[in-house]
Design an enzyme around this catalytic site. Structure first.
Site, PDB file in Angstrom:
ATOM      1  N   SER A 177      15.504 -13.504  55.205  1.00  0.00           N
ATOM      2  CA  SER A 177      16.773 -13.699  54.502  1.00  0.00           C
ATOM      3  C   SER A 177      17.246 -15.125  54.755  1.00  0.00           C
ATOM      4  O   SER A 177      16.545 -16.069  54.419  1.00  0.00           O
ATOM      5  CB  SER A 177      17.808 -12.655  54.947  1.00  0.00           C
ATOM      6  OG  SER A 177      18.985 -12.758  54.183  1.00  0.00           O
ATOM      7  N   THR A 178      18.407 -15.313  55.391  1.00  0.00           N
ATOM      8  CA  THR A 178      18.961 -16.644  55.593  1.00  0.00           C
ATOM      9  C   THR A 178      17.982 -17.554  56.336  1.00  0.00           C
ATOM     10  O   THR A 178      17.520 -17.215  57.419  1.00  0.00           O
ATOM     11  CB  THR A 178      20.269 -16.563  56.398  1.00  0.00           C
ATOM     12  OG1 THR A 178      21.080 -15.536  55.855  1.00  0.00           O
ATOM     13  CG2 THR A 178      21.007 -17.891  56.362  1.00  0.00           C
ATOM     14  N   HIS A 203      15.635 -12.346  50.385  1.00  0.00           N
ATOM     15  CA  HIS A 203      16.886 -12.060  49.698  1.00  0.00           C
ATOM     16  C   HIS A 203      17.313 -13.260  48.852  1.00  0.00           C
ATOM     17  O   HIS A 203      17.719 -14.295  49.382  1.00  0.00           O
ATOM     18  CB  HIS A 203      18.003 -11.763  50.705  1.00  0.00           C
ATOM     19  CG  HIS A 203      17.757 -10.541  51.527  1.00  0.00           C
ATOM     20  ND1 HIS A 203      18.320 -10.346  52.780  1.00  0.00           N
ATOM     21  CD2 HIS A 203      17.005  -9.436  51.297  1.00  0.00           C
ATOM     22  CE1 HIS A 203      17.934  -9.178  53.260  1.00  0.00           C
ATOM     23  NE2 HIS A 203      17.128  -8.611  52.374  1.00  0.00           N
ATOM     24  N   MET A 296      20.072 -13.022  58.232  1.00  0.00           N
ATOM     25  CA  MET A 296      21.310 -12.384  58.633  1.00  0.00           C
ATOM     26  C   MET A 296      21.220 -10.875  58.409  1.00  0.00           C
ATOM     27  O   MET A 296      20.629 -10.424  57.429  1.00  0.00           O
ATOM     28  CB  MET A 296      22.452 -12.972  57.809  1.00  0.00           C
ATOM     29  CG  MET A 296      23.819 -12.364  58.032  1.00  0.00           C
ATOM     30  SD  MET A 296      25.093 -13.253  57.080  1.00  0.00           S
ATOM     31  CE  MET A 296      24.527 -13.002  55.396  1.00  0.00           C
TER      32      MET A 296
END
Length: 364
Positions: A177-178, A203, A296
């Site tokens: 993700s992040t 994501h 995250m």
């Protein structure tokens, strides 16, 4: 003490909307708004913000030029606010390469529900950026792209001397993700062209996944593409979940196929890492290798645990090399990891594991 945020955007409407949204959170405070990078530069000196939100297309100085200078002279957490266009997505990927922590598409202001969802998302991203490890970009070291790539199916050898049976029977699953766009790029670029099929969930929105897959395909030894519903998973190819659908696996005669579904979000995400990992646990079992990278939240942790319990080998990125140590931490906390490594070593750990499988006769 509230997290201090500086908003940089040439649109007065966006500056007003973002200020209202961010100030609605008790732990966040907008300390200034700037219509362009020239004004922003002075405001940074005056207000010393903790996090910057930055538009890409602005007068006087392009957001990317400003970001490059900022990360060179005063590295700080930056969240890009990008338009949902082809150019916007490509520029956002460049911004992440330059050191931006995360990005968010510009919101649709046509519904109360949409604005509320945006409020939750941007506040979460600002908090995550505040706690992120600032990454000063280095010159990218990427594998040279081969002039010609052989068809993946039925090709033996290559892949660091991996035999065809390893290429055909094993699969590698990656979730992030992040900070994940740069992490995934580093992992894939460290791998040879002939690898078992790789499936990835990152994501990001639909337009961005198309640009991201294209960007990776131009850098990596292997082929990289957006996954399509019903297509067969082939060695030497990495399949990225499109931003509009969950990606899962189904076993068929002679291998596996990708399945896409626009079903409800899982862990508030679609695509969700857990959907892919749980399908691998059920369909691939001990023939899978699971990788969880910076990000995250907790998406992917339970799925990775299910993979491990089904006999798969699993690895997570270590805290020191993560932009945000969320997803790997959650996986470690529930005992889902067999190994932990810095980002720069993960690709080679995966390759070493595959070579070890060869020596052990394909037993994971």
């Amino acid at each position: 003490m509230a997290i201090k945020v500086l908003i940089v955007d040439d649109s007065a409407l966006m500056r007003s909307m973002l200020s209202e949204v961010i100030n609605s959170a008790s732990d966040l405070e907008v300390v200034g708004v700037a219509p362009d990078p020239i004004v922003a530069r002075e405001m940074i000196k005056t207000h010393n913000p903790d996090v910057l939100t930055l538009d890409i297309e602005m007068p006087k100085m392009d957001g990317l030029d400003f970001l490059a200078r900022l990360m060179r002279l005063r590295p700080m957490p930056v969240v890009m606010i990008s338009s949902l266009t082809q150019r916007g997505s490509e520029a956002t990927l460049q911004a992440l390469e330059l050191g931006a922590v995360d990005f968010l598409p510009k919101p649709k202001l046509d519904s109360t529900a949409g604005i509320e969802n945006y409020r939750v998302e941007i506040c979460e991203k600002v908090r995550a950026a505040y706690g992120a490890r600032p990454r000063v970009p280095l010159r990218a070291v990427t594998a040279p792209k081969p002039l010609l790539r052989e068809p993946s199916e039925g090709v033996g050898g290559g892949g660091g001397n991996l035999p065809e049976r390893v290429l055909q029977e094993k699969l590698v699953l990656i979730g992030a993700s992040t900070g994940g766009t740069e992490a995934i790029k580093e992992v894939l670029c460290s791998l040879p062209g002939q690898m078992p099929g790789i499936l990835i969930v990152q994501h990001m929105p639909e337009m961005f996944t198309a640009s991201f897959a294209k960007r990776l395909d131009g850098l990596c030894q292997m082929r990289v593409k957006e996954a399509e519903h019903g297509e067969k998973v082939l060695p030497g190819t990495a399949y990225l979940a499109p931003g509009h659908s969950h990606l899962s696996l189904r076993r068929v005669v002679g291998g596996y196929v990708c399945e896409l579904a626009q079903s409800e979000p899982v862990n508030r995400h679609r695509p969700a890492v857990d959907v892919l990992f749980h399908s691998a646990a059920k369909q691939v079992g001990a023939n899978a290798l699971g990788v969880i990278l910076t990000g995250m939240g907790k998406d992917g942790a339970q799925g990775l645990l299910a993979m491990k319990q089904a006999g798969a080998w699993t690895i997570g990125q270590d805290q020191e090399s993560c932009v945000v140590y969320g997803m790997p931490r959650e996986a470690a906390a529930i005992g889902a990891l067999d190994d932990v490594a810095p980002l720069k070593e993960i690709g080679q750990r995966v390759l070493s594991r595959l070579r070890g499988i060869e020596r052990r006769g394909l037993r994971a």
